[in-house]
Design a protein around this motif. Structure first.
Motif, PDB file in Angstrom:
ATOM      1  N   TYR A 273       0.854  -1.193   0.000  1.00 54.78           N
ATOM      2  CA  TYR A 273       0.000   0.000   0.000  1.00 54.78           C
ATOM      3  C   TYR A 273       0.891   1.245   0.000  1.00 54.78           C
ATOM      4  O   TYR A 273       1.211   1.815   1.033  1.00 54.78           O
ATOM      5  CB  TYR A 273      -0.939  -0.015   1.196  1.00 54.78           C
ATOM      6  N   ARG A 274       1.288   1.634  -1.202  1.00 60.85           N
ATOM      7  CA  ARG A 274       2.254   2.736  -1.340  1.00 60.85           C
ATOM      8  C   ARG A 274       1.571   4.104  -1.378  1.00 60.85           C
ATOM      9  O   ARG A 274       2.196   5.119  -1.094  1.00 60.85           O
ATOM     10  CB  ARG A 274       3.089   2.530  -2.599  1.00 60.85           C
ATOM     11  N   SER A 275       0.289   4.130  -1.716  1.00 59.65           N
ATOM     12  CA  SER A 275      -0.464   5.389  -1.704  1.00 59.65           C
ATOM     13  C   SER A 275      -1.693   5.209  -0.814  1.00 59.65           C
ATOM     14  O   SER A 275      -2.352   4.167  -0.856  1.00 59.65           O
ATOM     15  CB  SER A 275      -0.880   5.798  -3.119  1.00 59.65           C
ATOM     16  N   VAL A 276      -1.967   6.209  -0.018  1.00 61.03           N
ATOM     17  CA  VAL A 276      -3.079   6.137   0.932  1.00 61.03           C
ATOM     18  C   VAL A 276      -3.911   7.406   0.818  1.00 61.03           C
ATOM     19  O   VAL A 276      -3.373   8.525   0.887  1.00 61.03           O
ATOM     20  CB  VAL A 276      -2.574   5.969   2.379  1.00 61.03           C
ATOM     21  N   ALA A 277      -5.211   7.242   0.641  1.00 60.58           N
ATOM     22  CA  ALA A 277      -6.139   8.374   0.713  1.00 60.58           C
ATOM     23  C   ALA A 277      -6.399   8.664   2.188  1.00 60.58           C
ATOM     24  O   ALA A 277      -6.851   7.779   2.918  1.00 60.58           O
ATOM     25  CB  ALA A 277      -7.434   8.049  -0.007  1.00 60.58           C
TER      26      ALA A 277
END
Length: 773
Positions: free
Chosen positions: A414-418
């Protein structure tokens, strides 16, 4: 990857770092007994070699009545002819040195102080040694600020009221709903604040608000006009337990009486509560102070007395020593002149306050030459103090749901998180109420950003979330990111002093936002809740698209870093709920003014807290998941414990009533049972685990259906075991209270529960020789 210390310290302002590098305080002038003042330095009350009672009596003998009454308020007047300066008694240190009270001011060499998690969050750690450690740090910083001339030494903290109703706005300040947990927190935190230097106090703590105080403003009823109708049973069994533990075990230097009446009598005018109970039965070694303007409130608002002089006299004769406010200072002299009050009554009050000031060293001359006199700016906001705030936040976070399991999130996957929600980039929200100015903040957004790239959208303008104008951008962010973390919940606009909640649901359209974001999210959705009180999030618990739910309470200045460490598995969650999380239906027809703890099936009254409520819950008291698997088994425990009798009755049959012994008729010295529990970490992660030991007493219509009798925090490495010894004091923790308010030990079988492990122990009465009449 940054270390914990680096995570916290990277958000310190350069301004603070300058002070950590070694500015020194110029010190403050002596409060009294200045060795440079030839007119006072040889007076007996200034002689440290004399016993404190002798010094206090000497000072009292030198004061005029006019001078005495001006010492009865929190803004105590100076006595220049005796070299005594004015003093502001009101300072606060609920979870860090606070500027709520006028006695503390930030600025200059002291721009802020370490802001620990709000009490309800710290309580979720169930770690008494942590509670005491926080108290030690807070008192270090308080003494440093006193030495710098910007704070007092008398702190009106902690709040040890029971979190009785989930809507109470001040429940966040308390350690929860269980009397034993609240009492142990009180004693631990007070010991940390006051130190263990015999008769000398590091600072003077205060347990408040005595008693049955747990309503601020609900449905037209406010705390200034509320008459709490409480049975003797509930007073003894629930409301007074933490205060008794605070006084008897914590040795607290002060107790504060509350605004409300209890059974028609203002608490600050009730000699049965103050003089008989707090000072008489519990033997308070300290002073009793009113909540602010309480004496004025029971005269002006409650109309309890006809004249202000009668109010002043009633309060002082009831056992009140100090007024937060000017009422006693204004009206006590006239009360003496009218014969409503004697000067010896005033002396009795001042004896208690002056004794505490002398125990604090305020009459010992130069502060710099006293113990703790070397503390200064460099001892505030230190790296070690901020690391403890970070650790406390991690220990207090509770994992409520982990579907799959989906947590922790992998930083590789999970390299990008909102990062979404009205609490996603907050600062002051994280420290709750009765806080000061924090050393610096790590916001949730900053915390998550240390482990992944972030797409930030607030979703709502604030926690009220009245519109959906920002929903679209939040939903879009969730659809593009590898994972979504929603930061929702409450803040001080929803729950606070003077503000009780109307219900238990998320405010406004927050629930709608959570559901829509979870439905659109490309990856797992994690819901993080900030709040003091419980929230009915049944919808999210039942939604498979919401992979995990965390409750962070109000996690303090390091909250964002702590949450991120839990979410990404750097730390293993170990917190447990200190309050029951009820469904909204629980409060739909339940008046906050109804004080009864026990349920009443005949009229549908549900009862309060896990001890007496048996209905459906969202999450039970003590709930909390972890990233590993703990198992316990009872290695050894007695099956029979003899309770020896003592007293003045002719036979044990007179002492044993309804198969229960009066605690006062039992020989309670060293009467405890030891339970040895093996805790096995069957998972692959190290972790901390809280052993909660519950007891089911023998059946009786006045006993709780279960009660917490002990708790212990233990750290266990992966694939390892540890044996824990738990001592249960029979008289304190296996006793129950009958309808007359008498504490008794039920004879017969008590069932102990530790998770899935169960053990039965039989208590049997035995006589000690001949019991004389």
């Amino acid at each position: 990857m940054a270390s914990s210390s680096t995570t916290i310290l990277s958000f310190l302002t350069p301004f603070f770092l300058l002070f950590l590098l070694g500015f020194s305080s110029a010190g403050r002038e002596p409060f009294a007994c200045d060795p440079k003042d030839a007119t006072t330095k040889n007076l007996p009350f200034c002689k440290v070699s004399l016993a404190i009672p002798d010094r206090v009596n000497d000072l009292l003998g030198k004061l005029t009545l006019q001078e005495k009454v001006k010492l009865l308020g929190d803004n105590a007047a100076a006595v220049p002819r005796l070299g005594i300066k004015g003093y502001e008694w009101w300072s606060e240190a609920l979870h860090g040195v606070s500027n709520v009270g006028p006695g503390t001011k930030f600025g200059g060499e002291f721009p802020g102080a370490t802001s620990f998690p709000q009490v309800i969050t710290t309580a979720a750690s169930f770690n008494a040694s942590l509670w005491e450690a926080i108290g030690r740090v807070v008192s270090d910083e308080a003494r440093a600020m006193y030495n710098g001339g910007v704070a007092g030494l008398t702190y009106w903290s902690p709040n040890v009221n029971i979190f009785r109703d989930p809507r109470w706005g001040r429940g966040q300040e308390t350690p929860g709903e269980d009397p034993v947990v609240v009492g142990k927190y009180a004693a631990s935190y007070v010991r940390g604040l006051q130190g263990n230097d015999g008769n000398r106090l590091k600072v003077a703590a205060c347990c408040k608000h005595f008693t049955a105080y747990d309503l601020d403003n609900w449905n037209g009823v406010d705390r200034f006009h509320f008459n709490a109708k409480v049975s003797k049973q509930d007073i003894e069994d629930t409301f007074d337990v933490p205060f008794r533990m605070c006084v008897k075990e914590g040795k607290v230097a002060s107790v504060m009486c509350s605004y409300n009446q209890v059974n028609g009598v203002p608490t600050c005018a009730d000699p049965n509560l103050l003089k008989k109970t707090v000072r008489g039965q519990w033997r308070l070694d300290g002073y009793i102070v009113s909540d602010c303007d309480s004496v004025g409130v029971f005269y002006d608002s409650q109309h309890y007395t006809s004249t202000p002089e009668e109010a002043a006299a009633d309060a002082i004769k009831a056992g009140l020593d100090l007024d937060c406010g000017p009422f006693l200072a204004i009206h006590s002299e006239e009360a003496v002149k009218r014969g409503l009050l004697s000067e010896s009554d005033v002396n009795s009050a001042l004896l208690n306050t002056l004794t505490v000031q002398m125990r604090l060293g305020m009459f010992d001359g130069e502060p710099s030459s006293q113990p703790y006199g070397n503390l200064g700016p460099r001892d505030v906001c230190t790296p070690a103090h901020q690391e403890l705030a970070f650790e406390a936040a991690k220990q207090g976070i509770v994992l409520l749901k982990n579907h799959g399991p989906s947590l922790p999130l992998s930083t590789r996957r999970y390299r990008s998180v909102a990062v979404i929600g009205p609490n996603s980039n907050v600062t002051v929200t994280m420290i709750g109420n009765y806080a000061g100015i924090a050393c610096g903040y790590t916001t949730p957004l900053q915390g998550i950003a240390r482990y992944a790239s972030t797409i930030h959208q607030p979703g709502c303008a604030d926690v009220a979330c009245t519109g959906d104008q920002l929903f679209g951008a939040a939903i879009d962010a969730a659809s593009r990111a590898d994972a979504t973390v929603l930061f929702m919940g409450l803040d001080q606009s929803i729950e606070a002093e003077t503000i009780d909640r109307g219900g238990l649901l998320l405010p406004g359209r927050q629930q709608e936002l959570v559901s829509k974001v979870a439905a659109a999210s490309k990856g797992p959705t994690v819901l993080v809740l900030m709040s003091g009180g419980p929230i009915d999030v049944s919808f999210a618990n039942n939604d498979p698209r919401v992979a995990g739910i965390l409750w962070a309470g109000y996690p303090g200045q390091a909250g964002g870093a702590a949450i991120a460490d839990i979410v990404f598995g750097i730390s293993n969650p170990g917190g447990k709920l200190p309050v029951t999380w009820y469904p909204q239906e629980y409060v739909s027809n339940l008046a906050m003014t109804a004080m009864d703890m026990r349920s009443n099936p005949s009229n549908g009254y549900p009862g309060r807290t896990y001890r007496f409520y048996k209905g459906p819950v969202v999450y039970p008291f003590g709930h909390g998941l972890t990233y590993t698997k703990f198992e316990h088994s009872i290695a050894s425990a007695p099956t029979l414990v003899s309770v020896p009798l003592q007293g003045h009755h002719k036979s044990p049959n007179a002492t044993v009533w309804g198969k229960a012994i009066r605690v006062t008729h039992a020989n309670c010295n060293r009467l405890s049972l030891a339970v040895h529990v093996d805790v096995n970490n069957a998972g692959s992660r190290d972790g901390s685990h809280t052993l909660l030991v519950f007891s089911n007493p023998p059946a009786g219509h006045w006993a709780p259906h279960k009660q917490l009798v002990a708790f212990e925090k233990v750290h266990v490495a992966a694939r390892a075991s540890q044996r824990v010894r738990i001592n249960i004091h029979v008289c304190k923790y296996l006793s129950v209270v009958d309808r007359s308010g008498i504490r008794r030990i039920p004879i017969g079988e008590h069932n102990l529960h530790i998770g899935n492990a169960k053990h039965s122990v039989s208590l049997q009465a035995t006589t000690l020789g001949v019991i004389k009449s």
